[in-house]
Each structure stands twice: as C-alpha cells, then as structure tokens.
Write a protein that holds these residues in place. Sequence first.
Motif, PDB file in Angstrom:
ATOM      1  N   UNK A  67       0.798  -1.226   0.000  1.00 51.89           N
ATOM      2  CA  UNK A  67       0.000   0.000   0.000  1.00 51.89           C
ATOM      3  C   UNK A  67       0.829   1.274   0.000  1.00 51.89           C
ATOM      4  N   UNK A  68       2.153   1.154   0.128  1.00 55.32           N
ATOM      5  CA  UNK A  68       2.988   2.340   0.238  1.00 55.32           C
ATOM      6  C   UNK A  68       3.579   2.774  -1.097  1.00 55.32           C
ATOM      7  N   UNK A  69       3.607   1.885  -2.073  1.00 54.27           N
ATOM      8  CA  UNK A  69       4.219   2.225  -3.350  1.00 54.27           C
ATOM      9  C   UNK A  69       3.496   3.368  -4.026  1.00 54.27           C
ATOM     10  N   UNK A  70       2.203   3.513  -3.781  1.00 55.26           N
ATOM     11  CA  UNK A  70       1.427   4.604  -4.382  1.00 55.26           C
ATOM     12  C   UNK A  70       1.992   5.959  -4.001  1.00 55.26           C
ATOM     13  N   UNK A  71       2.748   6.036  -2.910  1.00 50.50           N
ATOM     14  CA  UNK A  71       3.313   7.306  -2.486  1.00 50.50           C
ATOM     15  C   UNK A  71       4.376   7.815  -3.449  1.00 50.50           C
ATOM     16  N   UNK A  72       4.856   6.936  -4.312  1.00 51.80           N
ATOM     17  CA  UNK A  72       5.833   7.360  -5.319  1.00 51.80           C
ATOM     18  C   UNK A  72       5.178   8.210  -6.389  1.00 51.80           C
ATOM     19  N   UNK A  73       3.859   8.111  -6.486  1.00 51.57           N
ATOM     20  CA  UNK A  73       3.132   8.821  -7.543  1.00 51.57           C
ATOM     21  C   UNK A  73       1.960   9.569  -6.921  1.00 51.57           C
ATOM     22  N   UNK A  74       2.242  10.746  -6.280  1.00 50.90           N
ATOM     23  CA  UNK A  74       1.188  11.449  -5.540  1.00 50.90           C
ATOM     24  C   UNK A  74      -0.060  11.758  -6.355  1.00 50.90           C
ATOM     25  N   UNK A  75       0.096  11.961  -7.668  1.00 51.53           N
ATOM     26  CA  UNK A  75      -1.063  12.237  -8.516  1.00 51.53           C
ATOM     27  C   UNK A  75      -1.160  11.235  -9.652  1.00 51.53           C
ATOM     28  N   UNK A 136      10.173   1.609   9.316  1.00 56.28           N
ATOM     29  CA  UNK A 136       9.471   1.019   8.176  1.00 56.28           C
ATOM     30  C   UNK A 136       9.420  -0.499   8.316  1.00 56.28           C
ATOM     31  N   UNK A 137      10.481  -1.067   8.858  1.00 57.52           N
ATOM     32  CA  UNK A 137      10.525  -2.512   9.086  1.00 57.52           C
ATOM     33  C   UNK A 137       9.585  -2.887  10.242  1.00 57.52           C
ATOM     34  N   UNK A 138       9.693  -2.178  11.350  1.00 60.25           N
ATOM     35  CA  UNK A 138       8.947  -2.529  12.559  1.00 60.25           C
ATOM     36  C   UNK A 138       7.460  -2.178  12.471  1.00 60.25           C
ATOM     37  N   UNK A 146      13.436  -3.386   0.969  1.00 58.75           N
ATOM     38  CA  UNK A 146      12.246  -2.688   0.488  1.00 58.75           C
ATOM     39  C   UNK A 146      12.120  -1.335   1.177  1.00 58.75           C
ATOM     40  N   UNK A 147      12.388  -1.314   2.480  1.00 55.64           N
ATOM     41  CA  UNK A 147      12.298  -0.071   3.240  1.00 55.64           C
ATOM     42  C   UNK A 147      13.289   0.960   2.725  1.00 55.64           C
ATOM     43  N   UNK A 148      14.510   0.539   2.488  1.00 54.11           N
ATOM     44  CA  UNK A 148      15.535   1.463   1.997  1.00 54.11           C
ATOM     45  C   UNK A 148      15.163   2.034   0.640  1.00 54.11           C
ATOM     46  N   UNK A 149      14.691   1.165  -0.255  1.00 52.15           N
ATOM     47  CA  UNK A 149      14.318   1.629  -1.595  1.00 52.15           C
ATOM     48  C   UNK A 149      13.095   2.534  -1.549  1.00 52.15           C
ATOM     49  N   UNK A 150      12.143   2.186  -0.683  1.00 55.33           N
ATOM     50  CA  UNK A 150      10.934   2.986  -0.590  1.00 55.33           C
ATOM     51  C   UNK A 150      11.244   4.390  -0.082  1.00 55.33           C
ATOM     52  N   UNK A 151      12.143   4.500   0.886  1.00 56.67           N
ATOM     53  CA  UNK A 151      12.528   5.807   1.418  1.00 56.67           C
ATOM     54  C   UNK A 151      13.132   6.666   0.318  1.00 56.67           C
ATOM     55  N   UNK A 152      14.026   6.091  -0.464  1.00 59.03           N
ATOM     56  CA  UNK A 152      14.648   6.836  -1.564  1.00 59.03           C
ATOM     57  C   UNK A 152      13.599   7.274  -2.579  1.00 59.03           C
ATOM     58  N   UNK A 153      12.746   6.336  -2.968  1.00 57.49           N
ATOM     59  CA  UNK A 153      11.752   6.616  -4.017  1.00 57.49           C
ATOM     60  C   UNK A 153      10.711   7.637  -3.562  1.00 57.49           C
ATOM     61  N   UNK A 154      10.200   7.468  -2.349  1.00 55.56           N
ATOM     62  CA  UNK A 154       9.153   8.370  -1.872  1.00 55.56           C
ATOM     63  C   UNK A 154       9.721   9.759  -1.588  1.00 55.56           C
TER      64      UNK A 154
END
Length: 204
Positions: A67-75, A136-138, A146-154
């Motif tokens: 559910x967090x990947x959508x944050x990479x694309x706010x619109x 993000x892990x906890x 995944x957490x590391x990549x998500x932080x960079x991407x978001x």
Amino acid sequence: MTKSKYVVTITRQFGSLGRPIAKRMSEILDIGYYDRDLVDEAAKKLKLPVSVVDKEEESAKKVPLNPFTRMKYPLGKGTSDTQDAIFEAQQNIIQFLAEKETCIIVGRCSDFILEEMKNAMHIYIYAPYDVRVQQSVDNLKMDIQEARQMIVDVDEARDSYHMHYAGYLPDDKNHKDIMIDSSFLGVEKTAQFLAEAVRRKFGA
C-alpha cells in the motif's frame, strides 16, 4: 466564547511516522483529520473514478499489495494535464476544508496552498535515515531492502511533487513553523508535544 477556526498542515518524511502522529494529534485536539481521502475527493470533483489515480499508482507497484508504493506517484502517472487537474481539485478541496472547519491536513502541498492563511500552523516531521528504515521494518512490516528503496523513491517523489507545485522543497524551513525529529520523543509524545504547541498558538 467561540474559538476561531485554525488549520494545521503536516508535511513528513516517509518512515518518520508523521501520519500516525498527525492522526493522534487530531484525536488529542478533537479536530478533523484529512489525508489520502483528499485524492478521492478530487477524483470525485472531476467526475473521474478514483481508479484514475489509484490504477496509475497501483500499476507502478514493484511489490504486490504494497500500500505504500502509491506514495511514489502522488497524482498518479498520467499526463501532466490530468495531474494538474487533480492538483487544482485538491487545492480547492483543501481551501474549502480550511474555511469550513478546524482540522489537520497531511501532505498534498497543503502548507503551500494555505501559506497565506492567518490561523494556520505548518509542521514538518522528519527522522534520521536509520530510524526511518527501522520504523518502516517494525511499523510498516517491510523487509529492510524494500524499506531502503521505498525511502529513496518516496523522498524523491515528494520532493519533485512539492517543488513542481509549491516551488520549494517540503523541508524548507522558510515555510515551516515547527520542524521536529519524531525519533526524539516517539509517536505519542511527539503528538502530545505538537498538540500542546497548537493549543498555545491558537488558544485551543
């Protein structure tokens, strides 16, 4: 005596737990809370199915059902015209909410949209990188890569989105009243601290 309306905007780093802090603040202060639903309302206002945004975001997923990947694309990932239309609708909704009620609004360039509002407080919530990874892990149940990549991407997505529409980065201190490291006090105490700051500022 009737208290004046006020609005608190929250901008946050991914993994800083800014959203649960904002939600908890709204409970402590007993005021409205708006976040992801602003996109849904914008889509409705444009008479577009919510999927116009969600589908584009979901199609970009690297991890199924994340559910967090959508944050990479706010619109979403649509054309700039579609994104601009969604942003304009969101802007109108945020301005309407600010005029209608006392509330907390998370993200969506609300700090920029309400910059000229007299009774507004703009807060930025951040945390050290290692803490964001661990949280993000906890708390978000991601694996560490995944957490590391998500932080960079978001981070990149939010910076780009905010710069495009607001003309400055979300962590620009010139546009914030309070900037706070959420790891210093933790979620509950950070929420309490910020809620008390709001009370002192607006006499709430």
